[in-house]
Scaffold this active site. Structure first.
Site, short mmCIF file in Angstrom:
data_model
loop_
_atom_site.label_atom_id
_atom_site.label_comp_id
_atom_site.label_asym_id
_atom_site.label_seq_id
_atom_site.Cartn_x
_atom_site.Cartn_y
_atom_site.Cartn_z
N GLU A 109 27.27 4.88 -49.25
CA GLU A 109 28.59 5.05 -48.63
C GLU A 109 29.51 3.86 -48.91
O GLU A 109 30.72 4.01 -48.98
CB GLU A 109 28.46 5.26 -47.12
CG GLU A 109 27.88 6.61 -46.72
CD GLU A 109 26.36 6.62 -46.67
OE1 GLU A 109 25.73 5.61 -47.08
OE2 GLU A 109 25.80 7.64 -46.23
N PHE B 46 20.50 10.87 -31.67
CA PHE B 46 20.10 10.58 -33.04
C PHE B 46 21.33 10.37 -33.92
O PHE B 46 22.22 11.21 -33.96
CB PHE B 46 19.23 11.71 -33.60
CG PHE B 46 18.82 11.49 -35.03
CD1 PHE B 46 17.98 10.43 -35.37
CD2 PHE B 46 19.31 12.30 -36.04
CE1 PHE B 46 17.64 10.20 -36.69
CE2 PHE B 46 18.96 12.08 -37.37
CZ PHE B 46 18.12 11.03 -37.68
N GLN B 47 21.38 9.26 -34.61
CA GLN B 47 22.49 8.89 -35.49
C GLN B 47 23.83 8.84 -34.79
O GLN B 47 24.88 9.07 -35.38
CB GLN B 47 22.54 9.80 -36.72
CG GLN B 47 21.33 9.59 -37.62
CD GLN B 47 21.46 10.22 -38.98
OE1 GLN B 47 22.14 11.23 -39.16
NE2 GLN B 47 20.78 9.65 -39.96
N LYS C 178 30.62 17.03 -34.18
CA LYS C 178 30.12 18.24 -34.84
C LYS C 178 30.65 19.50 -34.17
O LYS C 178 30.97 20.49 -34.84
CB LYS C 178 28.59 18.24 -34.84
CG LYS C 178 28.04 19.11 -35.95
CD LYS C 178 26.60 18.79 -36.26
CE LYS C 178 26.07 19.74 -37.31
NZ LYS C 178 24.63 19.55 -37.55
N MET D 278 29.60 -18.91 -58.53
CA MET D 278 30.60 -19.60 -57.73
C MET D 278 29.96 -20.46 -56.64
O MET D 278 30.41 -21.57 -56.37
CB MET D 278 31.57 -18.58 -57.11
CG MET D 278 32.72 -19.20 -56.38
SD MET D 278 33.66 -20.32 -57.44
CE MET D 278 34.92 -19.23 -58.07
C1 LIG Z 1 28.93 -9.56 -50.05
C2 LIG Z 1 29.07 -11.00 -50.37
N1 LIG Z 1 28.04 -11.85 -50.13
C3 LIG Z 1 28.17 -13.15 -50.43
C4 LIG Z 1 29.32 -13.65 -50.96
C5 LIG Z 1 29.46 -15.14 -51.27
N2 LIG Z 1 29.68 -15.35 -52.70
C6 LIG Z 1 30.89 -15.55 -53.23
S1 LIG Z 1 30.88 -15.72 -54.89
C7 LIG Z 1 29.20 -15.57 -54.92
C8 LIG Z 1 28.46 -15.66 -56.22
C9 LIG Z 1 28.71 -14.50 -57.09
O1 LIG Z 1 27.79 -14.54 -58.13
P1 LIG Z 1 27.90 -13.57 -59.37
O2 LIG Z 1 28.13 -12.18 -58.89
O3 LIG Z 1 26.76 -13.75 -60.26
O4 LIG Z 1 29.26 -14.02 -60.07
P2 LIG Z 1 29.62 -15.43 -60.74
O5 LIG Z 1 30.20 -16.31 -59.69
O6 LIG Z 1 28.36 -16.00 -61.32
O7 LIG Z 1 30.62 -15.09 -61.77
C10 LIG Z 1 28.69 -15.39 -53.65
C11 LIG Z 1 27.27 -15.26 -53.33
C12 LIG Z 1 30.37 -12.73 -51.16
N3 LIG Z 1 31.56 -13.10 -51.63
N4 LIG Z 1 30.21 -11.42 -50.88
#
Ligand SMILES: Cc1ncc(C[n+]2csc(CCOP(=O)(O)OP(=O)(O)O)c2C)c(N)n1
Lengths: 177, 577
Positions: free
Chosen positions: B67, B129-130, B179, B492
């Protein structure tokens, strides 16, 4: 640039809607603003609700938060006012043992001097009601506490504003669109 | 089914039909012009799915694999087409799985209508349920939401939902339908919503405010514009361009404002914010008038607020009065529709060029080019950079593609280096920063604009957050191009660990599967590039492909994105290394 924190009364005119209280309280919660009191009731317009909320905040917080309320679809209009700009009151009730009425004659004087109303009396207890400013209610509570209070309850502040809010005009303008 | 009856009331012919609530849901969607929606079935929404089956020639339901994917696909569809995206799910876990997408749409002002099934109304509050209180859960992240417990309410509520989602500052709306409301009967008649009395979608632009803005701009020696997504949502690209050109104002954009004005425009001075360009960040604190248009001074844009543009008079154009003075105190606020406000502004502006001021931007650009851009786009070191991949994509798409990026280093590199000739071409999760956004959003984007090339650029981390949507791409034959920039790190976060946590790489290293094999498992053609010599041909092959295509590029593992305004620093202190 430390702004003064003071009591603001926020008035929100809304459509009657189940979810709205949730939206309103979430706006305070997200910003860590404590609600001093919250009252909701029918307003002067049929089908339109009015929230009266008292909070202790700065004016710029008040302005921003009113903006957040107005953004909600079912909020017709929101305002903030200082104490000086509103006429306000709270009310309270006391439940006290009936015997005290006879054993402690001073209680009758307290009731009379404070303009407190006796709502009901029966063999076991009697009930008092008073509306007024917070300090009046507090001093009454202190005076009666000496003799013992079975139950005490105080309402939130309700307030009307000195200036007009022009909600009816606004709704009419919508209907005439 | 011959339940159609003609009622004549006071000489006006009104057509009502006696139908079930679930059919009313589908007919109402069709009446709103919906021909595609994304979703996932389950018990509490099955009556509606049964109707979707009957109406499949008029409305196409795309079964995503999660979803969350449905919600992001609806967002991608909405962002590229400007139309309302629709997502559907069952009660309980189906509904809660939509929440991330809804929150994302809320903070990025995306018009989305989500419809969830709910348990029978007599079971509400019984922990059935749900059963989940999705209206309660979604309240803080929706523009409006509503539970429907009677069949007769369905058309009215759906009409209101679409009106609210797309009008004014757009946003997500959730409708939860029990529903029994789906199964009950009603006299169906569809009446689009024309207004809600407690809601003013577009405040009327005040000409005095426009005049005050024009006076400030005309008197300015060093004016600077920062525009945001409000320009795109308000369809004000032409008006903005005319304003910029007439008054000769150097103009920068926020991440969501990207593509409203072509990248190559001589007055387009790049992106502001944490990983924005050097010049616009630095000169934000030098301009004398800062003109913000349809943007909201997000903290990633402003850096430290009490040293942000303090020297400047600030003019703020926005449709949402709550944005005025929210973060930055304005001198002139022009509240209203961006198209209308800018159209009113244009004739009041003096012709100007601000040449020496523009030169200041060019000089700082030259520094950024030497220190950063050159090394990103034409590296001399061995490892591949994300920037050179973007450069190659620009060459092959000629800057005409819609680029859908995920969240992380690759996102910043994409926004910095992608060429945008066409508006609504930068589809990314700006405000929420939702990893996992790009793959499903790219599906929605391609379906919302089938004639456009859609390239998703994703990190190896975010790709695996919604990788299951490869199944949707395969089943629906959605010809999106998927580029994974694989640095084997949550890049990042690793960058922050390197810069601010003494290289303690806590849980950011990734041991990855064979992505090409996974793509092939979904019958999607794919290629892995590890060497510079292979890159150009691989990108060319990908863009030339008529079908979906997966390209993994193994890039340098420990590259960093610069410039950077560290959290809590002033935009003047933007770092180049
Ligand atoms: C759902 C979610 N969880 C955690 C984060 C924190 N976060 C921001 S950038 C990042 C790293 C992303 O890594 P990747 O997808 O490999 O991309 P890159 O930065 O290496 O280009 C994380 C964990 C986020 N933005 N969204």
């Amino acid at each position: 640039m430390n702004e003064e924190i003071k009591l603001y009364t926020i008035s929100i005119y809304t459509e009657n809607n189940i979810g709205l209280l949730n939206r309103v309280s979430a706006i305070f919660q997200r910003r860590h603003i404590n609600i001093e009191s919250l009252t909701t009731s029918q307003s002067e317009i049929d089908g339109v609700n009015r929230f009266v909320i008292v909070v202790n905040i700065t004016e710029s917080q008040a302005k921003r938060i009113v903006g957040q309320f107005e953004k909600q679809i079912e909020v017709i209009r929101a305002y903030y006012h200082t104490e000086e700009e509103t006429i306000f009151t709270e009310s309270c009730m006391f439940k006290i043992k009936s015997a005290l009425l006879f054993e402690e004659p001073q209680i009758q004087n307290i009731i009379k001097d404070s303009n407190t109303r006796i709502v009901t009396v029966n063999k076991e207890f009697f009930v008092l009601e008073k509306s007024g400013r917070r300090n009046e209610i507090e001093s009454l509570r202190r005076d009666l506490n000496v003799y013992g209070i079975m139950q005490f309850v105080r309402s939130g502040r309700i307030a009307v504003t000195k200036d007009e809010m022009k909600i009816t005009e606004m709704l009419q303008a919508f209907n005439n669109q | 089914m011959d339940t159609e009856t003609e009622n004549k009331t006071q000489g006006v012919a009104s057509k009502t039909m006696r139908i079930k609530g679930c059919e009313a849901v589908v007919r109402s969607l069709i009446a709103e012009g919906v021909d595609i929606l994304y979703g996932y079935p389950g018990g509490a929404i099955m009556p509606v799915y049964d109707e979707l089956y009957k109406f499949q020639n008029e409305i196409h339901h795309v079964l995503t694999r999660h979803e969350q994917g449905a919600a992001h696909a609806a967002q991608g569809y909405a962002r590229i087409s400007g139309k309302v995206g629709v997502a559907m799910a069952t009660s309980g876990p189906g509904a809660t799985n939509l929440i991330t997408g809804i929150a994302d749409a809320q903070i990025d002002s995306t018009p989305v209508v989500c419809i969830t099934g709910q348990v029978f109304s007599h079971l509400l509050g019984s922990d059935a349920f749900q059963e989940t209180d999705i209206v309660g859960i979604s309240t803080p992240v929706t523009k409006w939401n509503c539970q429907v417990t009677k069949a007769s309410e369905i058309p009215g509520v759906i009409a209101k939902a679409f009106y609210i989602a797309k009008s004014g500052r757009p946003g997500p709306v959730l409708i939860d339908i029990t529903k029994d409301a789906q199964q009950g009967e009603l006299d169906y008649e569809y009446e689009p919503c024309k207004g809600v009395r407690s809601y003013v979608p577009i405040p009327k632009t005040n000409p005095d405010a426009v005049k005050a803005a024009a006076d400030l701009i005309n008197a300015a020696k060093k004016p600077m514009i920062v525009w945001g997504q409000g320009v795109i949502l308000g369809k004000a690209e032409e008006e903005l361009k005319a304003v910029i050109e007439k008054a000769g104002i150097p103009s920068a954009w926020t991440i969501l404002g990207a593509s409203a004005i072509p990248t190559s425009h001589p007055l387009n001075i790049g992106m502001v914010g944490m990983h924005g360009n050097y010049a616009p960040n630095k000169l934000t604190n030098e301009c004398d008038v800062l003109i913000a248009i349809g943007m909201r001074f997000d903290d990633r844009v402003t850096g430290k607020l009490d040293v942000y543009a303090k020297q400047a008079k600030v003019i703020h154009f926005d449709i949402d009065p709550a944005e005025i003075d929210k973060n930055v105190k304005t001198d002139v606020a022009v509240i209203g529709d961006s198209k209308d406000s800018l159209a009113q502004l244009l004739p009041l502006l003096n012709v100007n060029t601000h040449e020496s001021w523009l030169q200041e931007f060019k000089d700082l650009y030259a520094i950024e080019f030497e220190k950063v851009i050159k090394h990103d786009l034409t590296p001399t070191k061995e490892g591949l950079t994300m920037g050179e991949v973007l450069k190659q994509i620009n060459i092959e798409t000629k800057g005409n593609a819609a680029i859908v990026s995920d969240v992380g280093q690759h996102q910043m590199i994409t926004c910095r280096y992608a060429d945008f000739n066409i508006t609504k071409s930068n589809i990314t999760s700006g405000g929420l920063g939702t990893m996992g956004f790009a793959l499903p959003a790219a599906i929605g984007a391609k379906m919302g604009a089938p004639d456009r090339e859609v390239v998703a650029i994703i990190g190896d981390g975010g790709y695996q957050m919604n990788i299951q949507e490869l199944g949707t791409i395969f089943q629906q034959k959605v010809p999106v191009k998927i580029v994974v920039l694989n640095n084997e790190f949550l890049g990042m976060v690793r960058q922050w660990q390197q810069l601010f946590f003494d290289k303690r790489y806590a849980s950011t290293e990734m041991t990855n599967p064979d992505f090409v094999t996974i793509a092939k498992g979904y019958y999607i053609q794919g290629k892995r590039v590890t060497k510079r010599e292979e890159l150009a041909d691989a990108v060319k092959e990908m863009i030339a492909s008529e079908e979906s295509y997966f390209l993994e590029v193994c890039v340098e593992k420990e590259d960093n994105v610069f410039p950077m305004v560290p959290t809590g620093a002033s935009v003047s202190d933007v770092r180049l290394s």
